[in-house]
Design a protein around this motif. Sequence first.
Motif, PDB file in Angstrom:
ATOM      1  N   LEU A 162       1.003  -0.955  -0.001  1.00 22.67           N
ATOM      2  CA  LEU A 162      -0.270  -0.054  -0.187  1.00 22.67           C
ATOM      3  C   LEU A 162       0.700   1.142  -0.061  1.00 22.67           C
ATOM      4  N   THR A 163      -0.098   2.840  -0.364  1.00 19.37           N
ATOM      5  CA  THR A 163       0.507   3.424  -0.235  1.00 19.37           C
ATOM      6  C   THR A 163       1.760   3.687   0.867  1.00 19.37           C
ATOM      7  N   ALA A 164       2.752   4.440   0.064  1.00 19.42           N
ATOM      8  CA  ALA A 164       3.963   4.587   1.667  1.00 19.42           C
ATOM      9  C   ALA A 164       3.566   5.166   3.427  1.00 19.42           C
ATOM     10  N   ASN A 165       3.615   4.803   4.294  1.00 23.77           N
ATOM     11  CA  ASN A 165       3.113   4.836   5.335  1.00 23.77           C
ATOM     12  C   ASN A 165       2.003   4.784   6.278  1.00 23.77           C
ATOM     13  N   THR A 166       1.605   3.581   4.751  1.00 23.09           N
ATOM     14  CA  THR A 166       0.030   3.677   5.380  1.00 23.09           C
ATOM     15  C   THR A 166       0.212   2.452   7.119  1.00 23.09           C
ATOM     16  N   PRO A 167      -0.091   2.673   7.604  1.00 19.51           N
ATOM     17  CA  PRO A 167      -0.248   1.598   8.794  1.00 19.51           C
ATOM     18  C   PRO A 167      -0.388  -0.017   8.703  1.00 19.51           C
ATOM     19  N   PHE A 168       0.477  -1.052   9.191  1.00 18.15           N
ATOM     20  CA  PHE A 168      -0.154  -1.751   9.255  1.00 18.15           C
ATOM     21  C   PHE A 168      -0.929  -2.396  10.153  1.00 18.15           C
ATOM     22  N   PRO A 169      -1.499  -3.711  10.583  1.00 17.79           N
ATOM     23  CA  PRO A 169      -2.124  -3.594  12.040  1.00 17.79           C
ATOM     24  C   PRO A 169      -1.338  -3.750  13.433  1.00 17.79           C
ATOM     25  N   THR A 170       0.149  -4.090  12.986  1.00 12.55           N
ATOM     26  CA  THR A 170       1.460  -3.961  14.398  1.00 12.55           C
ATOM     27  C   THR A 170       1.147  -2.333  14.627  1.00 12.55           C
ATOM     28  N   TYR A 171       0.658  -1.056  13.695  1.00 15.43           N
ATOM     29  CA  TYR A 171       1.347   0.289  13.816  1.00 15.43           C
ATOM     30  C   TYR A 171       0.071  -0.009  15.262  1.00 15.43           C
ATOM     31  N   TYR A 172      -1.378  -0.213  14.696  1.00 13.08           N
ATOM     32  CA  TYR A 172      -2.406   0.192  16.015  1.00 13.08           C
ATOM     33  C   TYR A 172      -1.864  -0.561  17.856  1.00 13.08           C
ATOM     34  N   GLY A 173      -1.227  -2.351  16.718  1.00 14.13           N
ATOM     35  CA  GLY A 173      -1.326  -2.664  17.770  1.00 14.13           C
ATOM     36  C   GLY A 173      -0.521  -2.169  19.000  1.00 14.13           C
ATOM     37  N   TYR A 174       0.725  -0.936  18.201  1.00 13.46           N
ATOM     38  CA  TYR A 174       1.571   0.106  19.152  1.00 13.46           C
ATOM     39  C   TYR A 174       0.967   0.734  19.674  1.00 13.46           C
ATOM     40  N   GLN A 175      -0.226   1.697  19.059  1.00 11.73           N
ATOM     41  CA  GLN A 175      -0.941   2.437  20.289  1.00 11.73           C
ATOM     42  C   GLN A 175      -1.802   2.034  21.318  1.00 11.73           C
ATOM     43  N   MET A 176      -2.855   0.825  21.253  1.00 18.54           N
ATOM     44  CA  MET A 176      -2.706  -0.109  22.373  1.00 18.54           C
ATOM     45  C   MET A 176      -2.501   0.073  22.957  1.00 18.54           C
ATOM     46  N   LEU A 177      -0.585  -0.232  23.316  1.00 20.70           N
ATOM     47  CA  LEU A 177       0.209  -0.668  24.412  1.00 20.70           C
ATOM     48  C   LEU A 177       1.459   0.498  24.415  1.00 20.70           C
ATOM     49  N   ALA A 178       1.048   1.738  23.369  1.00 24.23           N
ATOM     50  CA  ALA A 178       1.662   2.934  24.479  1.00 24.23           C
ATOM     51  C   ALA A 178      -0.003   3.706  24.983  1.00 24.23           C
ATOM     52  N   ALA A 179      -1.365   3.470  25.363  1.00 27.55           N
ATOM     53  CA  ALA A 179      -1.892   3.942  26.199  1.00 27.55           C
ATOM     54  C   ALA A 179      -1.658   3.674  27.363  1.00 27.55           C
ATOM     55  N   VAL A 180      -1.285   2.321  27.420  1.00 25.59           N
ATOM     56  CA  VAL A 180      -0.834   1.496  28.594  1.00 25.59           C
ATOM     57  C   VAL A 180       0.507   2.165  29.689  1.00 25.59           C
ATOM     58  N   MET A 181       1.221   1.988  28.666  1.00 25.75           N
ATOM     59  CA  MET A 181       3.134   2.589  29.320  1.00 25.75           C
ATOM     60  C   MET A 181       3.669   3.357  28.345  1.00 25.75           C
ATOM     61  N   VAL A 182       2.626   4.523  29.619  1.00 21.87           N
ATOM     62  CA  VAL A 182       2.764   5.692  29.520  1.00 21.87           C
ATOM     63  C   VAL A 182       3.952   6.161  30.431  1.00 21.87           C
ATOM     64  N   PRO A 183       4.674   7.474  29.984  1.00 20.46           N
ATOM     65  CA  PRO A 183       5.692   8.122  31.124  1.00 20.46           C
ATOM     66  C   PRO A 183       5.035   8.256  32.139  1.00 20.46           C
ATOM     67  N   GLY A 184       6.195   7.584  33.208  1.00 19.38           N
ATOM     68  CA  GLY A 184       5.915   8.331  34.726  1.00 19.38           C
ATOM     69  C   GLY A 184       4.619   6.778  35.448  1.00 19.38           C
ATOM     70  N   ALA A 185       4.061   6.024  34.249  1.00 21.75           N
ATOM     71  CA  ALA A 185       3.522   5.202  34.538  1.00 21.75           C
ATOM     72  C   ALA A 185       4.385   3.951  35.742  1.00 21.75           C
ATOM     73  N   THR A 186       3.236   3.088  36.551  1.00 19.39           N
ATOM     74  CA  THR A 186       3.961   2.375  37.072  1.00 19.39           C
ATOM     75  C   THR A 186       3.746   0.874  36.627  1.00 19.39           C
ATOM     76  N   MET A 187       4.028  -0.104  36.250  1.00 16.09           N
ATOM     77  CA  MET A 187       4.169  -1.095  35.655  1.00 16.09           C
ATOM     78  C   MET A 187       3.103  -2.336  37.266  1.00 16.09           C
ATOM     79  N   ILE A 188       2.219  -2.481  37.200  1.00 15.53           N
ATOM     80  CA  ILE A 188       1.265  -3.264  38.609  1.00 15.53           C
ATOM     81  C   ILE A 188       0.885  -5.157  38.184  1.00 15.53           C
ATOM     82  N   GLY A 189       1.243  -5.691  39.085  1.00 15.04           N
ATOM     83  CA  GLY A 189       1.048  -7.354  38.910  1.00 15.04           C
ATOM     84  C   GLY A 189      -0.429  -6.868  38.171  1.00 15.04           C
ATOM     85  N   ALA A 190      -0.772  -8.553  37.415  1.00 21.61           N
ATOM     86  CA  ALA A 190      -1.677  -8.533  36.902  1.00 21.61           C
ATOM     87  C   ALA A 190      -1.399 -10.335  36.061  1.00 21.61           C
TER      88      ALA A 190
END
Length: 529
Positions: free
Chosen positions: A188-216
Amino acid sequence: MRTTRGYAKEAVSFIQAMKAVDPSIRIGVDLIAPGTGEDDWNSTVLSTMQSLGVLPDFVIVHWYAQNPGGETDAGLLSSTSQIPTMMDTLKQQLSSYGTIPVFVTETNSVSYNPGRQSTSLVNALFLDDDMADWLEAGAQNVDWWDLHNGIVTQQDGANIDPNLYGQYNYGDYGLLSNGSSGNGISELTANTPFPTYYGYQMLAAVMVPGATMIGAGSNNDMVAVHATKLPNGAIDVMMINKDPKQAYSVNLQAEGFAAQGPALTLFYGQGSTAVTPGKLNDLQDVTLSPYSVTDVIIPAVPGHQPQGPQFTDKTTLAASQVKPSAQETLTTTFIDTRGAVKNATLDVEIYNPSGQLVGQQVQPGVTFTPGQSSQPLTWNWTAPDSPGTYTVKAFVLSQDGTSVYAADQSAGAFTVTQPDPPTISAAVQLSATTVKVGTPVTITTTYTETAPTGYLNNGLLVQYAVYNNWASSQQSNPTASLTPGQSVTETWTFTPQQAGTYTFPEGIFTSGWQQLQWINQNVTLTVTN
């Protein structure tokens, strides 16, 4: 062939040489993810370096979950169970050498020849579980390989087995397409996102600067759960359904925290073309669709007081626009709005229009009390010759760099303008000034950019040998780029075929043969019969 001890010895030499120039630099060495390569590599590298009196500041491992031709979707999604064991083994291997952080600088689904799976939703689910598991296990850094890569077709070795989930008949490691083609197939046209791009977005919403990982955790092997506590006291839970057909109903329970709605949600899964935000009122009945990632952001309990340091910052720029080679002056002040910090590191960075780090100023050892402002961090940065908008980012980090107290991704911005046109001088030397017809003559020309802000970008330096006032001529036209004050010397040989006088002017052209400058020379060559 690189030997283990040879690599360790060379690493020590490079580390010593680099730290002699900049003692603050941090340098890592390559180790191997346990169980994926030479069993004795890690122990030999570390023991050899220790015997030479130098240890790395961090170690680097790469991990690709599968090898090409053997990919399965279920196998990929279950492979993350290996990560805690690999990290435990690495920690044991490192334990005799003090505290050495682990950086995972490459990870993806398959070790080479990415195929259909790499551009599918399955790889997005794997990305979220993979990167979160490494961080939870103690890795200080995890890098996905990579942002842009390129097409790999079946003829190149890509596995496009129709039993693998996915819609593309090619592979690509990138989060974004680079628009490449191969064997009659185009991305597809250059810079079209693959699904991993959106997976990265989902991860970035959780692993934000200053956040603390907790057991889950989850009592269902098909559901992976990761969670963080955000700086504002909220809890962010990421849930991954690895089942391609079965939906699951989840009852969110948080020990010591009131898991109550309403909560914000983010969703990406089968049929998604982007990450979808939403709202959830009942946290005791969360439905996870087949092959999907769901983020649930649970607000802080009313009356909860956020903990941990918090900062604001202000960056001022001397100019909103600068020319190439001119200096931009940046001044950044950080203000502590909550919490005391000892020995913090202030970090101001400049990124070019492509998102690459091109400038950095660091001030370590800064201590804050609430309400205190830092001394202004001021520095002069010389603009490069690449025009466009440059972004300034500002960070407050812990002394060891493992905690991010503040991250301002848009502290400032300025524009590097188009460079001024070049002004070039040329000095010509001949191997002889009088020769007979048929005698080769070597022409050596040195070109120098004399304008303080002028640039020649991929231009043509055309050296002519002119006979009898352009009755005929020969030429050499190498390509070159010149920055202010820079010189380049070009040499070529021509053989005069007629008696008479030759002159040697130069033309400076763009790569498309648009003339920028003409230089006449007093140098002449006399040719006799």
